[in-house]
Scaffold this motif. Structure first.
Motif, PDB file in Angstrom:
ATOM      1  N   PRO A 125       0.792  -1.227   0.000  1.00  0.00           N
ATOM      2  CA  PRO A 125       0.000   0.000   0.000  1.00  0.00           C
ATOM      3  C   PRO A 125       0.828   1.282   0.000  1.00  0.00           C
ATOM      4  N   ALA A 126       2.123   1.204   0.301  1.00  0.00           N
ATOM      5  CA  ALA A 126       2.980   2.394   0.307  1.00  0.00           C
ATOM      6  C   ALA A 126       4.435   1.954   0.296  1.00  0.00           C
ATOM      7  N   THR A 127       5.321   2.903   0.063  1.00  0.00           N
ATOM      8  CA  THR A 127       6.750   2.637   0.174  1.00  0.00           C
ATOM      9  C   THR A 127       7.103   2.680   1.653  1.00  0.00           C
ATOM     10  N   GLY A 128       7.817   1.661   2.132  1.00  0.00           N
ATOM     11  CA  GLY A 128       8.177   1.622   3.543  1.00  0.00           C
ATOM     12  C   GLY A 128       8.596   0.241   3.985  1.00  0.00           C
ATOM     13  N   GLN A 129       8.363  -0.048   5.255  1.00  0.00           N
ATOM     14  CA  GLN A 129       8.734  -1.325   5.857  1.00  0.00           C
ATOM     15  C   GLN A 129       7.491  -2.167   6.117  1.00  0.00           C
ATOM     16  N   LEU A 130       7.392  -3.317   5.446  1.00  0.00           N
ATOM     17  CA  LEU A 130       6.274  -4.240   5.627  1.00  0.00           C
ATOM     18  C   LEU A 130       6.645  -5.211   6.738  1.00  0.00           C
ATOM     19  N   ARG A 131       5.763  -5.328   7.733  1.00  0.00           N
ATOM     20  CA  ARG A 131       6.041  -6.173   8.897  1.00  0.00           C
ATOM     21  C   ARG A 131       4.834  -7.043   9.230  1.00  0.00           C
ATOM     22  N   PRO A 132       5.073  -8.152   9.938  1.00  0.00           N
ATOM     23  CA  PRO A 132       3.933  -8.951  10.424  1.00  0.00           C
ATOM     24  C   PRO A 132       3.112  -8.122  11.402  1.00  0.00           C
ATOM     25  N   ILE A 133       1.819  -8.311  11.400  1.00  0.00           N
ATOM     26  CA  ILE A 133       0.936  -7.500  12.242  1.00  0.00           C
ATOM     27  C   ILE A 133       1.157  -7.770  13.721  1.00  0.00           C
ATOM     28  N   LYS A 134       1.680  -8.931  14.067  1.00  0.00           N
ATOM     29  CA  LYS A 134       1.917  -9.247  15.479  1.00  0.00           C
ATOM     30  C   LYS A 134       3.004  -8.357  16.099  1.00  0.00           C
ATOM     31  N   LEU A 176      -0.557   6.452  -1.276  1.00  0.00           N
ATOM     32  CA  LEU A 176      -1.057   5.228  -0.662  1.00  0.00           C
ATOM     33  C   LEU A 176      -1.892   4.504  -1.703  1.00  0.00           C
ATOM     34  N   MET A 177      -1.636   3.218  -1.889  1.00  0.00           N
ATOM     35  CA  MET A 177      -2.317   2.437  -2.915  1.00  0.00           C
ATOM     36  C   MET A 177      -3.182   1.348  -2.290  1.00  0.00           C
ATOM     37  N   LEU A 178      -4.232   0.996  -2.996  1.00  0.00           N
ATOM     38  CA  LEU A 178      -5.108  -0.076  -2.552  1.00  0.00           C
ATOM     39  C   LEU A 178      -4.391  -1.413  -2.757  1.00  0.00           C
ATOM     40  N   PRO A 179      -4.322  -2.265  -1.730  1.00  0.00           N
ATOM     41  CA  PRO A 179      -3.574  -3.515  -1.856  1.00  0.00           C
ATOM     42  C   PRO A 179      -4.273  -4.604  -2.673  1.00  0.00           C
ATOM     43  N   VAL A 180      -5.592  -4.613  -2.726  1.00  0.00           N
ATOM     44  CA  VAL A 180      -6.336  -5.629  -3.473  1.00  0.00           C
ATOM     45  C   VAL A 180      -7.468  -4.975  -4.262  1.00  0.00           C
ATOM     46  N   SER A 181      -7.949  -5.656  -5.267  1.00  0.00           N
ATOM     47  CA  SER A 181      -9.097  -5.156  -6.036  1.00  0.00           C
ATOM     48  C   SER A 181     -10.389  -5.540  -5.335  1.00  0.00           C
ATOM     49  N   GLY A 182     -11.419  -4.704  -5.492  1.00  0.00           N
ATOM     50  CA  GLY A 182     -12.694  -5.056  -4.893  1.00  0.00           C
ATOM     51  C   GLY A 182     -13.719  -3.949  -4.971  1.00  0.00           C
ATOM     52  N   ILE A 183     -14.827  -4.164  -4.282  1.00  0.00           N
ATOM     53  CA  ILE A 183     -15.952  -3.233  -4.242  1.00  0.00           C
ATOM     54  C   ILE A 183     -15.979  -2.567  -2.865  1.00  0.00           C
ATOM     55  N   VAL A 184     -16.078  -1.250  -2.841  1.00  0.00           N
ATOM     56  CA  VAL A 184     -16.082  -0.489  -1.587  1.00  0.00           C
ATOM     57  C   VAL A 184     -17.365  -0.767  -0.811  1.00  0.00           C
ATOM     58  N   SER A 185     -17.199  -1.078   0.494  1.00  0.00           N
ATOM     59  CA  SER A 185     -18.378  -1.238   1.344  1.00  0.00           C
ATOM     60  C   SER A 185     -18.450  -0.136   2.401  1.00  0.00           C
ATOM     61  N   GLU A 186     -17.298   0.454   2.774  1.00  0.00           N
ATOM     62  CA  GLU A 186     -17.278   1.555   3.733  1.00  0.00           C
ATOM     63  C   GLU A 186     -16.021   2.373   3.489  1.00  0.00           C
ATOM     64  N   GLN A 218     -18.595   1.316  -5.198  1.00  0.00           N
ATOM     65  CA  GLN A 218     -17.615   1.720  -6.210  1.00  0.00           C
ATOM     66  C   GLN A 218     -16.546   0.640  -6.344  1.00  0.00           C
ATOM     67  N   GLN A 219     -16.153   0.344  -7.576  1.00  0.00           N
ATOM     68  CA  GLN A 219     -15.124  -0.664  -7.828  1.00  0.00           C
ATOM     69  C   GLN A 219     -13.752  -0.010  -7.886  1.00  0.00           C
ATOM     70  N   LEU A 220     -12.787  -0.594  -7.160  1.00  0.00           N
ATOM     71  CA  LEU A 220     -11.409  -0.130  -7.174  1.00  0.00           C
ATOM     72  C   LEU A 220     -10.495  -1.306  -7.516  1.00  0.00           C
ATOM     73  N   HIS A 221      -9.328  -0.994  -8.043  1.00  0.00           N
ATOM     74  CA  HIS A 221      -8.376  -2.030  -8.446  1.00  0.00           C
ATOM     75  C   HIS A 221      -7.112  -1.958  -7.597  1.00  0.00           C
ATOM     76  N   ALA A 222      -6.446  -3.100  -7.462  1.00  0.00           N
ATOM     77  CA  ALA A 222      -5.166  -3.142  -6.760  1.00  0.00           C
ATOM     78  C   ALA A 222      -4.220  -2.151  -7.424  1.00  0.00           C
ATOM     79  N   GLY A 223      -3.574  -1.318  -6.621  1.00  0.00           N
ATOM     80  CA  GLY A 223      -2.644  -0.329  -7.145  1.00  0.00           C
ATOM     81  C   GLY A 223      -3.251   1.033  -7.403  1.00  0.00           C
ATOM     82  N   ASP A 224      -4.585   1.172  -7.265  1.00  0.00           N
ATOM     83  CA  ASP A 224      -5.202   2.500  -7.408  1.00  0.00           C
ATOM     84  C   ASP A 224      -4.733   3.383  -6.260  1.00  0.00           C
ATOM     85  N   VAL A 225      -4.396   4.635  -6.555  1.00  0.00           N
ATOM     86  CA  VAL A 225      -3.989   5.580  -5.519  1.00  0.00           C
ATOM     87  C   VAL A 225      -5.237   5.981  -4.740  1.00  0.00           C
TER      88      VAL A 225
END
Length: 179
Positions: A40-49, A71-81, A117-124
């Motif tokens: 979703p962004a340039t930086g350090q990706l870490r486990p959530i724990k 900041l980019m959307l990590p997956v494609s999908g339909i917006v619910s909130e 609304q439909q968004l795609h992976a990688g959309d800003v």
């Protein structure tokens, strides 16, 4: 096109996604509907724990500490909130995926979208201030949480915005065999 040609084409598309960088993975996701997971962004990706936020430590997801920029959307999908701090979508596998920003409100924000609304992976979908983030290493944290299923295997460490971080089962098994 016969049955076998379809199978080999799908395998070839997934292999192409695994072998490509940011732009090609995003382009393939938009054109073919192939599932990808991008940073979703340039930086350090870490486990959530490793999170300091108790609310997220037990969640199914990943955490990213951004350096700033888009900041980019990590997956494609339909917006619910959608709010300026949270974006919830339903992906191609009917999973609920939530992208949340935690930290200083002025350091980063998401754009607002309408439900359906439909968004795609990688959309800003937002921005993060490099100036504010340079002053504090963890001013903002980005959480991507899956509510129903396990998190896909991902590559942790330094990432750039839009990079394909999904580690396929073949890559994961090859890495374990090397160890």
């Amino acid at each position: 096109m016969n049955f076998w040609q379809r199978i080999f084409r799908l395998k070839k598309k997934q292999t192409q996604v695994n072998a490509t960088g940011r732009l090609n993975a995003i382009k393939m996701a938009k054109k073919t509907g192939t599932l990808v997971l991008v940073a979703p962004a340039t930086g350090q990706l870490r486990p959530i724990k490793e999170s300091h936020d108790e609310h997220y430590q037990a969640a199914n997801g990943i955490m990213l500490i951004p350096n700033g920029g888009n900041l980019m959307l990590p997956v494609s999908g339909i917006v619910s909130e959608s709010t300026t701090e949270k974006l919830m979508i339903t992906d191609g596998l009917d999973q609920s995926v939530t992208m949340s920003l935690v930290g200083q409100g002025e350091a980063a924000r998401l754009a607002r979208y309408s439900a359906g609304q439909q968004l795609h992976a990688g959309d800003v979908v937002g921005t993060a201030s490099q100036k504010i983030l340079a002053q504090s290493t963890e001013a903002v944290r980005i959480y991507v949480v899956w509510s129903e299923h396990q998190v896909p295997k991902v590559r942790f460490g330094s990432v750039y915005a839009g990079q394909n971080i999904w580690q396929s089962e073949d890559d994961f098994n090859d890495k374990q065999a090397d160890d």
